[in-house]
Design a protein around this motif. Structure first.
Motif, PDB file in Angstrom:
ATOM      1  N   ILE A  84       0.896  -1.064   0.022  1.00  0.00           N
ATOM      2  CA  ILE A  84       0.050  -0.092  -0.109  1.00  0.00           C
ATOM      3  C   ILE A  84       0.908   1.248  -0.069  1.00  0.00           C
ATOM      4  CG2 ILE A  84      -1.690   1.184   1.185  1.00  0.00           C
ATOM      5  CD1 ILE A  84      -2.751  -1.482   0.171  1.00  0.00           C
ATOM      6  N   ASP A  85       0.708   2.026  -0.940  1.00  0.00           N
ATOM      7  CA  ASP A  85       1.718   3.183  -1.176  1.00  0.00           C
ATOM      8  C   ASP A  85       1.103   4.320  -2.263  1.00  0.00           C
ATOM      9  OD1 ASP A  85       3.510   5.009  -1.956  1.00  0.00           O
ATOM     10  OD2 ASP A  85       5.111   3.439  -2.454  1.00  0.00           O
ATOM     11  N   PRO A  86       0.602   5.240  -1.424  1.00  0.00           N
ATOM     12  CA  PRO A  86      -0.143   6.070  -2.279  1.00  0.00           C
ATOM     13  C   PRO A  86       0.576   6.938  -3.326  1.00  0.00           C
ATOM     14  CG  PRO A  86      -0.586   6.603  -0.021  1.00  0.00           C
ATOM     15  CD  PRO A  86       0.448   5.623   0.049  1.00  0.00           C
ATOM     16  N   GLU A  87       1.757   7.076  -3.446  1.00  0.00           N
ATOM     17  CA  GLU A  87       2.592   7.792  -4.526  1.00  0.00           C
ATOM     18  C   GLU A  87       2.573   6.664  -5.402  1.00  0.00           C
ATOM     19  OE1 GLU A  87       6.384   9.040  -3.094  1.00  0.00           O
ATOM     20  OE2 GLU A  87       5.756  10.368  -1.615  1.00  0.00           O
ATOM     21  N   ALA A  88       2.934   5.443  -5.253  1.00  0.00           N
ATOM     22  CA  ALA A  88       3.061   4.477  -6.164  1.00  0.00           C
ATOM     23  C   ALA A  88       1.702   4.221  -6.979  1.00  0.00           C
ATOM     24  CB  ALA A  88       3.378   3.051  -5.669  1.00  0.00           C
ATOM     25  N   PHE A  89       0.603   4.394  -6.024  1.00  0.00           N
ATOM     26  CA  PHE A  89      -0.965   3.924  -6.576  1.00  0.00           C
ATOM     27  C   PHE A  89      -1.069   5.255  -7.385  1.00  0.00           C
ATOM     28  CE2 PHE A  89      -2.536   1.197  -3.032  1.00  0.00           C
ATOM     29  CZ  PHE A  89      -1.798   0.191  -3.658  1.00  0.00           C
ATOM     30  N   ALA A  90      -0.547   6.495  -7.300  1.00  0.00           N
ATOM     31  CA  ALA A  90      -0.708   7.512  -8.067  1.00  0.00           C
ATOM     32  C   ALA A  90      -0.039   7.485  -9.268  1.00  0.00           C
ATOM     33  CB  ALA A  90      -0.254   8.990  -7.174  1.00  0.00           C
ATOM     34  N   ASP A  91       0.972   6.988  -9.450  1.00  0.00           N
ATOM     35  CA  ASP A  91       1.844   6.837 -10.748  1.00  0.00           C
ATOM     36  C   ASP A  91       0.994   5.658 -11.180  1.00  0.00           C
ATOM     37  OD1 ASP A  91       3.857   8.576  -9.825  1.00  0.00           O
ATOM     38  OD2 ASP A  91       5.212   6.902  -9.389  1.00  0.00           O
ATOM     39  N   LEU A  92       0.297   4.656 -10.759  1.00  0.00           N
ATOM     40  CA  LEU A  92      -0.205   3.602 -11.459  1.00  0.00           C
ATOM     41  C   LEU A  92      -1.558   4.229 -12.081  1.00  0.00           C
ATOM     42  CD1 LEU A  92      -0.442   0.439 -11.685  1.00  0.00           C
ATOM     43  CD2 LEU A  92      -2.432   0.525  -9.897  1.00  0.00           C
ATOM     44  N   VAL A  93      -2.199   5.282 -11.383  1.00  0.00           N
ATOM     45  CA  VAL A  93      -3.251   5.815 -12.059  1.00  0.00           C
ATOM     46  C   VAL A  93      -2.862   6.613 -13.082  1.00  0.00           C
ATOM     47  CG1 VAL A  93      -5.306   7.653 -11.646  1.00  0.00           C
ATOM     48  CG2 VAL A  93      -4.877   5.936  -9.800  1.00  0.00           C
ATOM     49  N   ASP A  94      -1.865   7.308 -13.374  1.00  0.00           N
ATOM     50  CA  ASP A  94      -1.379   8.110 -14.178  1.00  0.00           C
ATOM     51  C   ASP A  94      -1.032   6.908 -15.684  1.00  0.00           C
ATOM     52  OD1 ASP A  94       0.211  10.245 -15.666  1.00  0.00           O
ATOM     53  OD2 ASP A  94       1.864   8.750 -15.635  1.00  0.00           O
TER      54      ASP A  94
END
Length: 294
Positions: A88-98
């Motif tokens: 669980i990592d909001p930064e990594a998930f943000a990049d995933l959404v991108d």
């Protein structure tokens, strides 16, 4: 008697996937599930910790006549497949959404996120502002909150310990999910049996429990005035006045830190305004988006 083995993706998809469901392969072994409906300017919705696409049903019903509404499942959630080693990592998930937006060719869009999804949304705004035309935070994680420590649900107390996390990987968590969700809202009636069943069943997808138990509890994060002050997009902050997980003062911090942000507070509402007051909160979102150039 308490053991609950994994449920296969094929079984879960046969139950929950429908004509609105789509899947896209992304890097790192992620097969991301999303639901896509409506026409018009795009809004992408990102659920919170342990949640899934269904959290936004009320918003979709209210918005799909005017907007193209896309709901994604984060790794470890819903029908998205990801390696069990994912964290669980909001930064990594943000990049995933991108990466997701790039893969399916989305134009500029508004992003809305609740709780963990809120942290993903503001991280996306900071990291990839060129993707977006608006930010909507719904009881978002990022700033530390003192309320969770006062009277956490049993599931959150168990999560504090390694032995507790080990147990949660193997047992039927439906009673704990019911207790947690009903304690998070102002009106427990909105937490239906169908909602609880969906939460519990999709959390038993292969690898999901490993991912979920890797992460921080709701309300923790790394937001700051310096970081959020860089956001130059129109921003709407929605908050439940009685949120027992991430207190209202956190919402006020977000609104104060992001230049020009609007704050709307829902009296008597807890952590999940999109479920507790879907019509009212969706109306506020539509009114806000009507002022934004697509």
């Amino acid at each position: 008697m308490l053991r609950a083995p994994d449920l296969s993706y094929s079984e879960l998809e046969s139950h929950y996937a429908d004509k609105r469901s789509h899947f896209v392969a992304l890097s790192g072994g992620v097969r991301l599930h999303y639901k896509d409906e409506g026409r018009g300017p795009v809004i992408v919705l990102v659920h919170g910790f342990g949640d899934n696409w269904g959290s936004w049903d009320g918003w979709v019903a209210a918005l799909k006549d005017r907007y193209r509404v896309i709901r994604i499942d984060l790794p470890g959630h819903g029908l998205t497949r990801a390696p069990a080693t994912t964290r669980i990592d909001p930064e990594a998930f943000a990049d995933l959404v991108d990466a997701f937006a790039n893969k399916i060719g989305l134009p500029k869009f508004a992003v809305a996120g609740n709780s963990l999804g809120g942290a993903v949304a503001w991280e996306l705004t900071v990291r990839h502002p060129e993707r977006l035309n608006a930010l909507i935070l719904v009881d978002a994680a990022g700033f530390p909150s003192t309320t969770l420590a006062k009277n956490p649900p049993l599931a959150f107390r168990i999560l504090q310990y390694q032995w507790g996390r080990a147990i949660l990987k193997t047992i039927d968590n439906k009673p704990l999910i019911r207790d947690a969700l009903k304690s998070e809202v102002g009106n427990p009636v909105v937490i239906t049996d169908a909602l609880i069943d969906r939460w519990a069943e999709v959390q038993r997808a292969p690898g999901h429990r490993d991912i979920l138990l890797s992460g921080p509890l709701a309300g923790k994060g790394a937001a700051s005035e310096a970081v959020l002050g860089k956001i130059a997009l129109p921003t709407l902050v929605l908050w439940g006045e009685k949120d027992p997980l991430i207190s209202l003062d956190v919402g006020q911090k977000f609104a104060a830190a992001i230049p020009g942000a609007q704050l709307k507070v829902y009296p008597g509402v807890g952590h999940l305004p999109q479920i507790e007051v879907p019509a009212v909160s969706a109306h506020d979102v539509a009114a806000f988006l009507a002022t934004i150039a697509p």
